[in-house]
Design an enzyme around this catalytic site. Structure first.
Site, mmCIF file in Angstrom:
data_model
loop_
_atom_site.group_PDB
_atom_site.id
_atom_site.type_symbol
_atom_site.label_atom_id
_atom_site.label_comp_id
_atom_site.label_asym_id
_atom_site.label_seq_id
_atom_site.Cartn_x
_atom_site.Cartn_y
_atom_site.Cartn_z
ATOM 1 N N ASP A 53 9.393 3.144 -0.344
ATOM 2 C CA ASP A 53 8.336 3.656 0.135
ATOM 3 C C ASP A 53 8.482 3.411 1.728
ATOM 4 O O ASP A 53 8.123 2.372 2.338
ATOM 5 C CB ASP A 53 6.835 3.286 -0.075
ATOM 6 C CG ASP A 53 5.621 3.876 0.662
ATOM 7 O OD1 ASP A 53 6.099 4.755 1.425
ATOM 8 O OD2 ASP A 53 4.533 3.680 0.395
ATOM 9 N N TYR A 76 0.714 -1.108 -0.165
ATOM 10 C CA TYR A 76 -0.132 0.005 0.078
ATOM 11 C C TYR A 76 0.920 1.221 -0.095
ATOM 12 O O TYR A 76 1.835 1.439 0.707
ATOM 13 C CB TYR A 76 -0.954 -0.155 1.122
ATOM 14 C CG TYR A 76 -1.727 1.404 1.108
ATOM 15 C CD1 TYR A 76 -2.892 1.664 0.534
ATOM 16 C CD2 TYR A 76 -1.478 2.263 2.178
ATOM 17 C CE1 TYR A 76 -3.831 2.655 0.493
ATOM 18 C CE2 TYR A 76 -2.237 3.390 2.124
ATOM 19 C CZ TYR A 76 -3.621 3.642 1.269
ATOM 20 O OH TYR A 76 -4.295 4.569 1.362
ATOM 21 N N LYS A 121 4.508 9.536 8.232
ATOM 22 C CA LYS A 121 4.110 9.122 9.756
ATOM 23 C C LYS A 121 5.343 9.613 10.857
ATOM 24 O O LYS A 121 4.980 10.670 11.234
ATOM 25 C CB LYS A 121 4.034 7.569 9.629
ATOM 26 C CG LYS A 121 2.956 7.064 8.603
ATOM 27 C CD LYS A 121 2.620 5.589 8.883
ATOM 28 C CE LYS A 121 1.278 5.596 7.904
ATOM 29 N NZ LYS A 121 1.412 4.613 6.890
HETATM 30 C C1 LIG Z 1 0.638 4.950 5.619
HETATM 31 C C2 LIG Z 1 1.397 4.804 4.250
HETATM 32 C C3 LIG Z 1 1.075 5.596 3.294
HETATM 33 C C4 LIG Z 1 0.229 6.452 2.992
HETATM 34 O O1 LIG Z 1 0.487 7.647 4.064
HETATM 35 P P1 LIG Z 1 -0.783 8.652 4.303
HETATM 36 O O2 LIG Z 1 -0.110 9.543 4.974
HETATM 37 O O3 LIG Z 1 -1.911 7.721 5.010
HETATM 38 O O4 LIG Z 1 -1.255 9.010 3.036
HETATM 39 C C5 LIG Z 1 2.087 5.047 1.963
HETATM 40 N N1 LIG Z 1 3.042 4.215 2.288
HETATM 41 C C6 LIG Z 1 3.087 3.387 3.180
HETATM 42 C C7 LIG Z 1 4.131 2.316 3.226
HETATM 43 C C8 LIG Z 1 2.164 3.644 4.299
HETATM 44 O O5 LIG Z 1 2.414 2.652 5.519
#
Ligand SMILES: *Cc1c(COP(=O)(O)O)cnc(C)c1O
Length: 429
Positions: free
Chosen positions: A235, A143, A263
């Site tokens: 990511d 994701y 995050k």
């Molecule tokens: C949480 C997350 C996202 C998305 O971040 P948001 O701040 O919710 O848009 C993208 N990539 C990874 C790996 C994530 O855990």
């Protein structure tokens, strides 16, 4: 479930789809209605019915210091008195960028955005701008935010609700995305071509539950990208400053071309970032032809929370403590499961973990998805009744924070033990 939470949830459903602003929060992965939160402090979260829980969600990753860390609260208060947003440069943004770049040698420059989604969306644009190619390779159950082209076999809510491919995304867009099994280098080799702009990967998958990279997987991606002239995007929105201060890229010793963060770098405030070597970042407007902007980007309050969080993390033994306590938890849970004869698999990297209700190793989305969701839902609700707040989905990672003390861990193990005993009995009948 408390009365107040129930009542608020009824009211919320009239004005918010599913009563929530992000799908997994609605508890549909486990049934029942969500807790409405009043406040949180340290390792504890309190709902509107005045019930207290040990929080293992941590806002889905950001709260690595625990809730309401004094130093971060002070930084935010101070920033708030100076103004909320200027739409003009501040020195705080520069200092946060310097801290991040010092921790991630693969980046020489970065751009701050407002969420992880914005970071990955912009990283893809950058990869396409740099290579002049269109195709993107991702992994099933990975994701990367709700970016159109990345909502293909997506993890997190998509996986939880069995809608891995979202409606409303043109097929002309998703045709440019190839999704293949995680940890499968052969599959990567089979789909690579000179049309591929980038491979985007969670270096430790967290959105199909926690799934660590197999030995050599990330190195293999690096080699394949180099061979085909594609860019490697890590990511690290979840793993950055989580699995180590220097991210998964340092833990596994693989250098990506582009990194996305979110995050933890905002300490609970909305933020994201993407960064790369100078040569790539020079393509970004106003230096280059790739456009990307944001009214609130580099928001001074978010930046203050981020800087305070990173400086506490940097000057501490937090990652060692997290490893020690998380490992103790893993051992405790594993032996409780053996004792009660409940088949589970615990996957964990540092303070990121998932208990899968399955008896076979979980190495990719397919094996994660074999978990018994009915058992998980029962486990979730029994744990909630024991005062433990877990992610309300089998396919999400849980987190510990620096505020989870040794005695919290011991309490957690005790409660898991009681709950597994009950589950063994219920499911044996
Ligand atoms: C949480 C997350 C996202 C998305 O971040 P948001 O701040 O919710 O848009 C993208 N990539 C990874 C790996 C994530 O855990």
């Amino acid at each position: 479930m408390g009365k107040q939470s129930e009542a608020f949830f009824q009211r919320a459903q009239e004005v918010l789809p599913g009563g929530v602003n992000s799908p997994v929060r609605a508890f549909r992965g486990v049934g029942g209605s969500p807790l409405f939160i009043e406040m949180a402090q340290g390792s504890r979260i309190f709902d509107v019915d005045n019930l207290q829980y040990i929080d293992c969600v941590g806002s889905w990753g950001p709260m690595i210091l625990g809730h309401g860390h004094r130093y971060v609260v002070e930084a935010v208060k101070k920033a708030a008195t100076r103004g909320f947003s200027f739409g003009a440069p501040t020195i705080g943004e520069v200092e946060l960028a310097e801290m991040i770049i010092a921790a991630f040698p693969s980046m020489e420059m970065l751009r701050l955005v407002n969420s992880g989604t914005e970071a990955t969306m912009s990283a893809l644009r950058l990869a396409r701008a740099a290579t002049g190619r269109s195709v993107v390779v991702k992994f099933d159950g990975g994701y990367h935010g709700h970016v159109d082209s990345l909502l293909v076999k997506a993890g997190s809510g998509g996986a939880t609700f069995n809608v891995p491919d979202s409606a409303g995304v043109p097929k002309e867009v998703t045709e440019l995305t190839i999704s293949i099994p995680y940890n499968d280098l052969e599959a990567v080799g089979a789909v690579m071509s000179k049309d591929v702009a980038a491979i985007i990967v969670e270096p430790v998958a967290g959105n199909m539950g926690c799934v660590p990279p197999a030995e050599g997987f990330l190195q293999g991606l690096r080699e394949i990208c180099d061979k085909f002239g594609a860019l490697l995007i890590f990511d690290e929105v979840m793993t950055g400053f989580r699995v180590s201060y220097n991210g998964a890229q340092s833990l596994y010793g693989v250098r990506p071309d582009i990194t996305t963060l979110g995050k933890v770098i905002g300490g609970g405030m909305p933020i994201g970032a993407y960064g790369a070597p100078r040569e790539l970042m020079q393509l970004v407007s106003p230096l280059g032809p790739m456009y990307q902007a944001g009214t609130l980007s580099g928001n001074p309050i978010a930046v203050a929370a981020g800087r305070a969080t990173l400086s506490v993390l940097k000057n501490s033994s937090i990652y060692n403590d997290l490893e020690e306590r998380s490992s103790e938890f893993e051992t405790g849970v594993t032996s409780a499961a053996e004792k009660h004869n409940v088949p589970i698999v615990v996957n964990r990297v540092g303070s990121m973990w998932t208990i899968f209700f399955t008896d076979a190793p979980v190495t990719d989305f397919e094996s994660a998805d074999k978990s018994n969701r009915e058992k998980f839902a029962r486990f979730f609700h029994l744990m909630l009744a024991e005062g433990v707040y877990l992610p309300p989905s089998q396919l999400e990672a849980a987190f510990f924070s620096a505020a989870h003390a040794k005695k919290d861990i011991l309490q957690l193990i005790e409660r898991v033990d009681r709950v597994l005993k009950k589950i063994a009995w219920e499911f044996e009948k």
